[in-house]
Design an enzyme around this catalytic site. Sequence first.
Site, short mmCIF file in Angstrom:
data_model
loop_
_atom_site.label_atom_id
_atom_site.label_comp_id
_atom_site.label_asym_id
_atom_site.label_seq_id
_atom_site.Cartn_x
_atom_site.Cartn_y
_atom_site.Cartn_z
N ASP A 5 27.34 6.77 135.81
CA ASP A 5 26.84 7.54 136.96
C ASP A 5 25.38 7.93 136.75
OD1 ASP A 5 27.21 9.47 135.02
OD2 ASP A 5 28.32 10.87 136.30
N ASP A 10 24.94 5.35 131.27
CA ASP A 10 25.72 6.13 130.32
C ASP A 10 27.16 5.64 130.34
OD1 ASP A 10 26.32 7.10 132.84
OD2 ASP A 10 26.55 9.17 132.19
N SER A 19 31.76 10.79 129.98
CA SER A 19 30.38 10.43 130.30
C SER A 19 29.61 9.98 129.08
CB SER A 19 29.72 11.62 131.01
OG SER A 19 28.46 11.30 131.51
N ASP A 63 30.00 6.42 131.72
CA ASP A 63 30.74 6.20 132.97
C ASP A 63 29.84 5.69 134.09
OD1 ASP A 63 29.40 8.61 133.30
OD2 ASP A 63 30.99 9.52 134.50
#
Length: 445
Positions: free
Chosen positions: A243, A239, A100, A241
């Site tokens: 999400d 961010d 992340s 990833d």
Amino acid sequence: MKYFGTDGFRGEANNGLNVEHAFKIGRFIGWYYGARQDKKGRIVVGKDTRRSSYMFEAAIVSGLVASGADAYMLHVIPTPGVAYETVDGCFDCGVMISASHNPYSDNGIKLVNGDGYKMEESVLEQIESYIDDEFEIPLATGDSIGATIDYMQGRNRYIAHLISSANFSLQGVKIGLDCANGSASSVAKPVFDALGADVRVINNNPDGFNINVDCGSTHLDRLRRHVVEQGLDVGFAYDGDADRCLAVDERGNVVDGDLILYVCGVYLNKHGRLTAGTVVPTVMSNFGLFRAFDEAHLSYETTAVGDKNVYACMRKNGYSLGGEQSGHIIFGDIAQTGDGILTSLRIMEVLRAERETLSQLCAPVKLYPQLLTNVRVTDKEAAMNDEAVLASVEAAEEFLGERGRVLLRASGTEPLVRVLAEAPTDELCQKASAFMLDALEPFRA
């Protein structure tokens, strides 16, 4: 849980989380969803752009096929893309390799079940037992060995899903995107291009090392300058990833997850699309948000920190909107998890429908000053249970009284204790924080 925290199995690549862990995770879920049920398991695998993601992808896929499952490789894709395609493609399980917003040297493995939700703890506990060699799993042989499938069409279907979720044109709208040199780099621009926007992208040249480095939703300064200097209507930052999403208004002001919840909550409620007129924030959300909800006649139900807790509350009660200050926003009508690109599309829907700027839509919310300090510690559990630390929280609460609040909690993914103080002035926040920071001093790493 020994290995899996609130957001998967995280650690420094080949230190806290190593390639053997990844291989064993692949071995277990390949067997669990396949040979254990006397069938061929089908598992979809995605990753972010950090260098070690390729190593972990190879290890997980090797484990999957060694246990007899077929591994469908999505390659670089946002975490919500894996969740979406797990359901859309009727897969048994989805695997996302990402840490992340963490530095490139870290990595993580997140698992979702066939319904697109975070994997049940009962299954994760079995994986941990297998990692610790508490039982064995047979290797597949002969024609039972699994296959690897290049599954780029799955990513294309996810992009099409995002485009189709927007029933409006962005023709003539100037939008800035900060892709954090991460998973959004391969998805965000094509989505906004398809909707006709004038897209200005930064930080979309991943090299394996630059993910989240002075960019993305944790470092907004460059996007703020970009929006102002280019005269853009709005900016969005994701961010690693993708999400999460944070926004920047046309004046360069940061629009965090609290403000996004307000803007989207008021709009959805106005159009009868907010279930029970209720939004689900976390205990970390700002007092100013709650007061703005009251003034807008919206209900809210707070949860513990973590998108898992937000979604559990949403799912239990049928709520359609929830999220975190960090920009992890869940639109329960079309997703089971936070989706940064979907969040930015929902914000654009509001802007287009209301014909107002983002700064105008956020204006009713008067946020309290907050001071969040992350203290790196040697032992989170010991720090959180220490009598002096607990007493310092009580002292800080007594000091603030009804003027504000404090919150002390351990990070679910890092060796940190987070100290939050919220009050009418920065000075009061600093004084309240000092009680807890002094008590945590013996535990600092």
